[in-house]
Every structure is written in C-alpha cells, then in structure tokens.
Motif scaffolding. Structure first.
Motif, PDB file in Angstrom:
ATOM      1  N   ASP A  12     -14.743   7.107   4.416  1.00 16.08           N
ATOM      2  CA  ASP A  12     -14.183   6.356   3.298  1.00 16.08           C
ATOM      3  C   ASP A  12     -12.807   6.907   2.918  1.00 16.08           C
ATOM      4  O   ASP A  12     -12.324   7.897   3.472  1.00 16.08           O
ATOM      5  CB  ASP A  12     -15.127   6.352   2.093  1.00 16.08           C
ATOM      6  CG  ASP A  12     -15.396   7.729   1.502  1.00 16.08           C
ATOM      7  OD1 ASP A  12     -14.583   8.659   1.722  1.00 16.08           O
ATOM      8  OD2 ASP A  12     -16.414   7.886   0.803  1.00 16.08           O
ATOM      9  N   TYR A  13     -12.187   6.224   1.983  1.00 14.90           N
ATOM     10  CA  TYR A  13     -10.835   6.534   1.506  1.00 14.90           C
ATOM     11  C   TYR A  13     -10.725   7.992   1.064  1.00 14.90           C
ATOM     12  O   TYR A  13      -9.786   8.700   1.450  1.00 14.90           O
ATOM     13  CB  TYR A  13     -10.543   5.589   0.347  1.00 14.90           C
ATOM     14  CG  TYR A  13      -9.200   5.700  -0.332  1.00 14.90           C
ATOM     15  CD1 TYR A  13      -8.159   4.841   0.006  1.00 14.90           C
ATOM     16  CD2 TYR A  13      -8.980   6.634  -1.348  1.00 14.90           C
ATOM     17  CE1 TYR A  13      -6.929   4.909  -0.639  1.00 14.90           C
ATOM     18  CE2 TYR A  13      -7.749   6.704  -1.984  1.00 14.90           C
ATOM     19  CZ  TYR A  13      -6.729   5.836  -1.628  1.00 14.90           C
ATOM     20  OH  TYR A  13      -5.526   5.906  -2.264  1.00 14.90           O
ATOM     21  N   ARG A  14     -11.681   8.445   0.282  1.00 16.77           N
ATOM     22  CA  ARG A  14     -11.633   9.813  -0.254  1.00 16.77           C
ATOM     23  C   ARG A  14     -11.667  10.834   0.875  1.00 16.77           C
ATOM     24  O   ARG A  14     -10.927  11.831   0.858  1.00 16.77           O
ATOM     25  CB  ARG A  14     -12.799  10.037  -1.212  1.00 16.77           C
ATOM     26  CG  ARG A  14     -12.822  11.424  -1.853  1.00 16.77           C
ATOM     27  CD  ARG A  14     -14.165  11.719  -2.468  1.00 16.77           C
ATOM     28  NE  ARG A  14     -15.222  11.686  -1.476  1.00 16.77           N
ATOM     29  CZ  ARG A  14     -15.474  12.695  -0.642  1.00 16.77           C
ATOM     30  NH1 ARG A  14     -14.725  13.792  -0.670  1.00 16.77           N
ATOM     31  NH2 ARG A  14     -16.461  12.602   0.230  1.00 16.77           N
ATOM     32  N   SER A  60      -4.593  -1.584   6.147  1.00 16.65           N
ATOM     33  CA  SER A  60      -4.067  -0.858   4.992  1.00 16.65           C
ATOM     34  C   SER A  60      -3.614   0.509   5.464  1.00 16.65           C
ATOM     35  O   SER A  60      -3.905   0.927   6.591  1.00 16.65           O
ATOM     36  CB  SER A  60      -5.128  -0.711   3.895  1.00 16.65           C
ATOM     37  OG  SER A  60      -6.085   0.264   4.265  1.00 16.65           O
ATOM     38  N   GLY A  68     -11.934   1.176   2.689  1.00 18.67           N
ATOM     39  CA  GLY A  68     -10.789   1.322   1.808  1.00 18.67           C
ATOM     40  C   GLY A  68     -11.182   1.753   0.416  1.00 18.67           C
ATOM     41  O   GLY A  68     -12.353   2.002   0.103  1.00 18.67           O
ATOM     42  N   PHE A  69     -10.175   1.817  -0.439  1.00 18.85           N
ATOM     43  CA  PHE A  69     -10.375   2.287  -1.806  1.00 18.85           C
ATOM     44  C   PHE A  69     -11.215   1.315  -2.628  1.00 18.85           C
ATOM     45  O   PHE A  69     -12.016   1.716  -3.462  1.00 18.85           O
ATOM     46  CB  PHE A  69      -9.010   2.477  -2.479  1.00 18.85           C
ATOM     47  CG  PHE A  69      -9.097   2.949  -3.904  1.00 18.85           C
ATOM     48  CD1 PHE A  69      -9.415   4.256  -4.201  1.00 18.85           C
ATOM     49  CD2 PHE A  69      -8.861   2.067  -4.954  1.00 18.85           C
ATOM     50  CE1 PHE A  69      -9.492   4.689  -5.509  1.00 18.85           C
ATOM     51  CE2 PHE A  69      -8.938   2.493  -6.263  1.00 18.85           C
ATOM     52  CZ  PHE A  69      -9.250   3.802  -6.545  1.00 18.85           C
ATOM     53  N   TRP A  98       0.859  -1.184   0.000  1.00 25.01           N
ATOM     54  CA  TRP A  98       0.000   0.000   0.000  1.00 25.01           C
ATOM     55  C   TRP A  98       0.895   1.233   0.000  1.00 25.01           C
ATOM     56  O   TRP A  98       1.834   1.340   0.784  1.00 25.01           O
ATOM     57  CB  TRP A  98      -0.885  -0.003   1.239  1.00 25.01           C
ATOM     58  CG  TRP A  98      -2.020   0.974   1.193  1.00 25.01           C
ATOM     59  CD1 TRP A  98      -3.320   0.706   0.871  1.00 25.01           C
ATOM     60  CD2 TRP A  98      -1.969   2.381   1.487  1.00 25.01           C
ATOM     61  NE1 TRP A  98      -4.082   1.859   0.936  1.00 25.01           N
ATOM     62  CE2 TRP A  98      -3.273   2.901   1.303  1.00 25.01           C
ATOM     63  CE3 TRP A  98      -0.947   3.253   1.874  1.00 25.01           C
ATOM     64  CZ2 TRP A  98      -3.583   4.237   1.517  1.00 25.01           C
ATOM     65  CZ3 TRP A  98      -1.238   4.603   2.068  1.00 25.01           C
ATOM     66  CH2 TRP A  98      -2.541   5.074   1.885  1.00 25.01           C
ATOM     67  N   ILE A 147      -4.677   3.310   4.768  1.00 28.79           N
ATOM     68  CA  ILE A 147      -5.768   4.245   5.038  1.00 28.79           C
ATOM     69  C   ILE A 147      -6.198   4.184   6.497  1.00 28.79           C
ATOM     70  O   ILE A 147      -6.920   5.058   6.986  1.00 28.79           O
ATOM     71  CB  ILE A 147      -6.962   3.968   4.079  1.00 28.79           C
ATOM     72  CG1 ILE A 147      -7.838   5.211   3.946  1.00 28.79           C
ATOM     73  CG2 ILE A 147      -7.771   2.772   4.522  1.00 28.79           C
ATOM     74  CD1 ILE A 147      -7.140   6.384   3.325  1.00 28.79           C
TER      75      ILE A 147
END
Length: 220
Positions: free
Chosen positions: A193-195, A121, A163-164, A21, A123
C-alpha cells in the motif's frame, strides 16, 4: 500570498493547482522574475530559473511546463518523475509535445528522458525508479488474465500497489479475487500500500528481493 509577494505559484504549489500527483513538502513554492532583484521569500521557496514558456503577465500560477522544470530542479529525481508522469497520465501533454519542449535545465532533460505515461499515479513511479537503481526492471501495465498489472518483474513476480485513496469493499474484493486468479496461474503476487511504499521501503525492497532469490520472477 503569491500576489502579495509579487510572484507566481510554481513547482509543487503549481502541481497542486493543476491537480497532479505530488508529495507535498509543506512549502509554498514561488516563481520570481529573473530581474526581480532582491526577493525575500521568508519561509517559502523561491525559484528563479526560466521555463520554456513566457510567464503570464498577470497570472498567479506559472504555466505547467515551467512548473515541471522547477520541480525537476527542486525535488529529488523520483519525486519529480512522479509529477511529470502524473502530467502525462492525465493527458496534460502528448509525448510529442513534451519531447519538443526547449529545456535548458539538465535536471528537467533527465526527468523528461525517463518519464512515461504508464503509471496510474506517482505511487507506481517511485518503486519502478527504486528497483531500477538495483538493476531490476519492473514492467508496467502488462495485461494478464484481462487485468492490467501495476508491475511485473521477470515473467512471474507481480507487484500490485494500492493508492492513498480508501478502497471500497467491492473494489477491494475484486482486487483480492484477481490476486487469487494470478496465483492459480502460477504467479507470485506481492501487494503493497501507499504507506509501505513511502514510509517502509526497506521492508518492501527486502520482500521483493527475497521473492526473487527464490526464483519467483522466473517462468516455471
């Protein structure tokens, strides 16, 4: 490209080769022998420092140990830590092996000291680091109701981080059901979320602090 330039892939370019990652910065990262003299990296980024392992004579990718040192020297602390923890999470290194590496880089020693194997991960690594800067401790992988939490602040404030990768409908349904069970047990659940973590952190931080201001992290 690395072979044509007489160099080896390292840093984030090596992390991509090893499947770790990382946050891609759009550059090709190359390791250059210290005795290479003048080296024109052009639009790429050259790394001259030595890692703990000898570089392969004919290999085109630095050993992961060396790449991690270059990452620590090159990238912001939280980004570097995310890659190191990705390596640990994937069992690329045992904690004892990582602890025994002879690291001459102060940045690499700092990242090694901070790294754990608890993040699924990167993130999940990044919010932990950012909250620590505010004096907020986020526990990871705490088991509650048969479900491991991405993050727990205090006794009752849960952070769940998507995650993404796109969540399949059945997985998304299980996640939401788990959130409901936690709420019924008296927890406050914030799901990001990831964003949001990467591109809207001020809002994420503000919402966590607002929940804490209301005592959502305290046992009732």
């Amino acid at each position: 490209m690395a072979a044509r330039l007489g160099a080896r892939l390292s840093c984030l370019s090596a992390a991509a080769q090893f499947g770790l990652w990382h946050l891609d910065d759009g550059l090709l990262h190359l390791s250059v022998p210290p005795n290479a003299g003048h080296f024109d990296a052009g639009p790429h980024r050259a790394h001259w420092g030595r890692g703990p392992l000898p570089s392969p004579r004919y290999g085109l990718v630095e050993p992961l140990e060396n790449a991690l040192v270059h990452i620590a020297d090159c990238q912001p602390f939280e980004n570097a830590l995310a890659v190191w923890e990705s390596a640990q999470n994937r069992d690329a290194f045992s904690p004892d092996y990582l602890a025994g590496l002879q690291l001459r880089s102060a940045a690499a020693n700092r990242v090694r000291t901070a790294s754990t194997s608890l993040s699924d991960s990167g993130i999940e690594t990044i919010p932990r680091v950012r909250l620590e800067r505010l004096g907020i401790r986020m526990q990871q992988q705490v088991l509650v109701d048969g479900h491991r939490l991405d993050g727990l602040i205090g006794e009752r404030l849960v952070l769940q981080i998507d995650g993404f990768a796109y969540h399949q409908a059945d997985q998304r349904g299980r996640d939401i059901a788990a959130d409901r069970r936690l709420v019924l047990r008296g927890y406050t659940v914030l799901r990001f979320d990831y964003r949001q973590i990467l591109f809207d952190w001020p809002t994420v931080e503000a919402q966590i602090l607002a929940a804490m201001a209301r005592g959502a992290h305290l046992a009732r």
